[in-house]
Design a protein around this motif. Sequence first.
Motif, PDB file in Angstrom:
ATOM      1  N   VAL A  95       8.807 -59.839 -19.473  1.00  0.00           N
ATOM      2  CA  VAL A  95      10.013 -59.914 -18.676  1.00  0.00           C
ATOM      3  C   VAL A  95       9.718 -60.704 -17.176  1.00  0.00           C
ATOM      4  N   ARG A  96      10.771 -61.238 -16.746  1.00  0.00           N
ATOM      5  CA  ARG A  96      10.493 -61.980 -15.413  1.00  0.00           C
ATOM      6  C   ARG A  96      11.204 -61.158 -14.288  1.00  0.00           C
ATOM      7  N   ALA A  97      10.286 -60.580 -13.378  1.00  0.00           N
ATOM      8  CA  ALA A  97      10.883 -59.654 -12.234  1.00  0.00           C
ATOM      9  C   ALA A  97      10.083 -59.966 -11.131  1.00  0.00           C
ATOM     10  N   PHE A  98      10.506 -60.098  -9.729  1.00  0.00           N
ATOM     11  CA  PHE A  98       9.467 -60.351  -8.732  1.00  0.00           C
ATOM     12  C   PHE A  98       9.165 -61.499  -8.704  1.00  0.00           C
ATOM     13  N   GLY A  99       9.485 -62.250  -9.433  1.00  0.00           N
ATOM     14  CA  GLY A  99       9.021 -63.810  -9.494  1.00  0.00           C
ATOM     15  C   GLY A  99       7.604 -64.082 -10.256  1.00  0.00           C
ATOM     16  N   TYR A 100       7.441 -63.026 -11.237  1.00  0.00           N
ATOM     17  CA  TYR A 100       6.195 -63.485 -12.249  1.00  0.00           C
ATOM     18  C   TYR A 100       6.570 -62.593 -13.524  1.00  0.00           C
ATOM     19  N   GLY A 101       5.820 -63.060 -14.364  1.00  0.00           N
ATOM     20  CA  GLY A 101       6.007 -62.235 -15.768  1.00  0.00           C
ATOM     21  C   GLY A 101       5.053 -61.138 -15.859  1.00  0.00           C
ATOM     22  N   GLN A 102       5.691 -60.145 -16.581  1.00  0.00           N
ATOM     23  CA  GLN A 102       5.234 -59.063 -16.784  1.00  0.00           C
ATOM     24  C   GLN A 102       5.114 -58.637 -18.256  1.00  0.00           C
ATOM     25  N   LEU A 103       4.083 -57.883 -18.726  1.00  0.00           N
ATOM     26  CA  LEU A 103       3.968 -57.339 -20.196  1.00  0.00           C
ATOM     27  C   LEU A 103       5.027 -56.112 -20.234  1.00  0.00           C
ATOM     28  N   VAL A 104       5.543 -55.917 -21.404  1.00  0.00           N
ATOM     29  CA  VAL A 104       6.429 -54.958 -21.813  1.00  0.00           C
ATOM     30  C   VAL A 104       6.254 -54.601 -23.152  1.00  0.00           C
ATOM     31  N   SER A 105       6.534 -53.283 -23.261  1.00  0.00           N
ATOM     32  CA  SER A 105       6.381 -52.658 -24.667  1.00  0.00           C
ATOM     33  C   SER A 105       7.740 -52.389 -25.425  1.00  0.00           C
ATOM     34  N   PRO A 106       8.316 -53.082 -26.293  1.00  0.00           N
ATOM     35  CA  PRO A 106       9.637 -52.826 -27.050  1.00  0.00           C
ATOM     36  C   PRO A 106       9.710 -51.191 -27.301  1.00  0.00           C
ATOM     37  N   LEU A 107      10.885 -50.567 -27.186  1.00  0.00           N
ATOM     38  CA  LEU A 107      11.247 -49.256 -27.405  1.00  0.00           C
ATOM     39  C   LEU A 107      12.181 -49.480 -28.980  1.00  0.00           C
ATOM     40  N   VAL A 154      -8.349 -69.436 -10.344  1.00  0.00           N
ATOM     41  CA  VAL A 154      -7.322 -68.319 -10.022  1.00  0.00           C
ATOM     42  C   VAL A 154      -6.494 -68.949  -8.849  1.00  0.00           C
ATOM     43  N   SER A 155      -5.152 -68.849  -8.691  1.00  0.00           N
ATOM     44  CA  SER A 155      -4.656 -68.642  -7.456  1.00  0.00           C
ATOM     45  C   SER A 155      -4.101 -67.739  -7.052  1.00  0.00           C
ATOM     46  N   SER A 156      -3.811 -66.699  -7.896  1.00  0.00           N
ATOM     47  CA  SER A 156      -3.064 -65.530  -7.495  1.00  0.00           C
ATOM     48  C   SER A 156      -3.076 -64.511  -8.485  1.00  0.00           C
ATOM     49  N   VAL A 157      -3.233 -63.073  -8.119  1.00  0.00           N
ATOM     50  CA  VAL A 157      -3.318 -62.137  -9.115  1.00  0.00           C
ATOM     51  C   VAL A 157      -2.315 -61.073  -8.716  1.00  0.00           C
ATOM     52  N   PHE A 158      -1.529 -60.556  -9.750  1.00  0.00           N
ATOM     53  CA  PHE A 158      -0.251 -59.599  -9.637  1.00  0.00           C
ATOM     54  C   PHE A 158      -0.560 -58.278 -10.404  1.00  0.00           C
ATOM     55  N   CYS A 159      -0.972 -57.379  -9.882  1.00  0.00           N
ATOM     56  CA  CYS A 159      -1.218 -55.769 -10.498  1.00  0.00           C
ATOM     57  C   CYS A 159       0.340 -55.270 -10.355  1.00  0.00           C
ATOM     58  N   SER A 160       0.593 -54.776 -11.670  1.00  0.00           N
ATOM     59  CA  SER A 160       1.765 -54.152 -11.970  1.00  0.00           C
ATOM     60  C   SER A 160       1.331 -52.895 -12.827  1.00  0.00           C
ATOM     61  N   VAL A 161       1.094 -51.587 -11.971  1.00  0.00           N
ATOM     62  CA  VAL A 161       0.679 -50.428 -12.695  1.00  0.00           C
ATOM     63  C   VAL A 161       1.480 -49.235 -12.400  1.00  0.00           C
ATOM     64  N   THR A 162       1.503 -48.146 -12.959  1.00  0.00           N
ATOM     65  CA  THR A 162       2.221 -46.727 -12.831  1.00  0.00           C
ATOM     66  C   THR A 162       1.372 -46.234 -11.669  1.00  0.00           C
ATOM     67  N   GLU A 163       2.500 -45.567 -11.190  1.00  0.00           N
ATOM     68  CA  GLU A 163       1.631 -44.502  -9.967  1.00  0.00           C
ATOM     69  C   GLU A 163       0.866 -43.773 -10.083  1.00  0.00           C
ATOM     70  N   ARG A 164       0.700 -43.141 -11.241  1.00  0.00           N
ATOM     71  CA  ARG A 164      -0.440 -42.134 -11.473  1.00  0.00           C
ATOM     72  C   ARG A 164      -1.757 -42.854 -11.383  1.00  0.00           C
ATOM     73  N   LEU A 165      -2.189 -44.009 -12.015  1.00  0.00           N
ATOM     74  CA  LEU A 165      -3.278 -44.802 -12.137  1.00  0.00           C
ATOM     75  C   LEU A 165      -3.240 -45.842 -10.716  1.00  0.00           C
ATOM     76  N   ASP A 187       7.450 -50.954  -3.941  1.00  0.00           N
ATOM     77  CA  ASP A 187       7.193 -50.129  -5.442  1.00  0.00           C
ATOM     78  C   ASP A 187       8.577 -50.312  -6.131  1.00  0.00           C
ATOM     79  N   THR A 188       8.777 -50.086  -7.216  1.00  0.00           N
ATOM     80  CA  THR A 188      10.040 -50.556  -8.096  1.00  0.00           C
ATOM     81  C   THR A 188      10.611 -49.188  -8.166  1.00  0.00           C
TER      82      THR A 188
END
Length: 351
Positions: A95-107, A154-165, A187-188
Motif C-alpha cells: 500500500v502507499r501511505a505517508f509517501g512510500y510503499g509498505q508491505l501488507v498481508s491480505p486478510l 541507498v538514499s533513504s530508509v523508512f522503518c514501519s513497525v508495530t509498537e511492541r517491537l 505514529d499512525t
Amino acid sequence: MNEKICIYCKEPFDPSRGEGDHVLPIALFGEFAGDVRFRGCCTACNNSFGVYEQILMQATSLGYLRQFAPVRRRGRSPGTRQRGAKGSKAPQHTVRAFGYGQLVSPLTDPRQVQPKDQITICDEAGIEHHVQLFEGMTAGQLKARIRKLGIGNVSSVFCSVTERLAEVFRRLVKEVFPTLTYKALPDTEVGKSTVPGRISFEFSADADRAIGKMAFHYYLTHNQRGYDGSEREFSAIRQYLRHGGNPDSFFGQPGPEFRMPFGEDASGVVWTPSNWCHVLLAYEVEKQIVVYMRLFAGPDHIGEEYQVTLGSIAGKLILPSGIWGHAYLRDDSRADRYDGHVEAVEPERLA
C-alpha cells in the motif's frame, strides 16, 4: 480394454480410467455440471500439467481472483492464500501511505490487509525495495537480505513497525545503516483506513502452458471436424505444452475479434455479469484455429483475457459455423458438489 494413444507421449492408455482432463482445472476454477472432459492424454501427461496449473493458482492474478469466488473442494475448506509455487514467487501486496510503499498481508477478504514489520529502502534511482523484519532478526541476517536484493546506493530508509517491537527494530536498522540520519515520523492511529494498494506478480512463463493447455483441450472437446489433437496441424502446440518453448508463437498473434456475450451499452461499454463466470470461445474460419478465453468475469470485473492461436487447418472442409462458445456460470446456491454449470453460447453473439 478401450485403448487409445496419448496425443503427447504416444503411449497407449485406457481413457475410461480416471476422470479425464477438466478443461478448467477444478482447483482453480471449480467443477461445473455439464462440463465435457478431454480424454485424449494419459494420466502421466495430464498430471504433468498440474505443475503449471499450480503456478497459475499460487502465483498469478487468476489465483488472486479465485479468492473472490472460492472453489468447493468436495467437503474440504477451500484454501485461498497464494504462496508461490515451483520457483514462482507469492504475490507481493503493498500500500502507499505517508509517501512510500509498505508491505501488507491480505486478510480473508484480500481487499482488507494488515501491515508487516518492515523497512522500505529507496535507492538513488528512486526504486523502492521492501524487506520484512521479524523478531530475533540479527544485523547479519538483515544485511544478507539486502545484499540479495542487489540494491545500489541507498538514499533513504523508512522503518514501519508495530509498537511492541519498535525500539528493537530501530536499533537494528541503525546498526545496519549507521551513517543515515534518523528522523521519527508520526505514529499512525489504530483502526481502519482506505489507502491505494498494489499487487505485484512474478511467476514462471510455464503458467502460459497451463493457459495453452486449457485452450487446446477446450477446442478438442468441442470441434466439429473430429480432430483428437494428434493431427500434424497441432504438432507445434503439442511440443510447446509438453516441452516448453517460445509462447509468442501462440499468444498475442493477430486474429479475429470477439465480443463478450453479456451485452454492452450505447457507448460500447461491456456489461459485466452479476455473478462470476468464465467464457471460452473457439474460431476456425479461413484456416485459422483460435481460442479466446475470458476468465473470472464477474461483478465490476470484465475478466482476464487470453487469446491462443492453436494452428492452421489443412483440409478444405467448410462447416456451417466455425464459431462456438461456452460460458461456465458459477452458482453459489447449488446444493450439490458443483460450483455452477456450463451453457452453450449462441454463435451470433460472439463475433
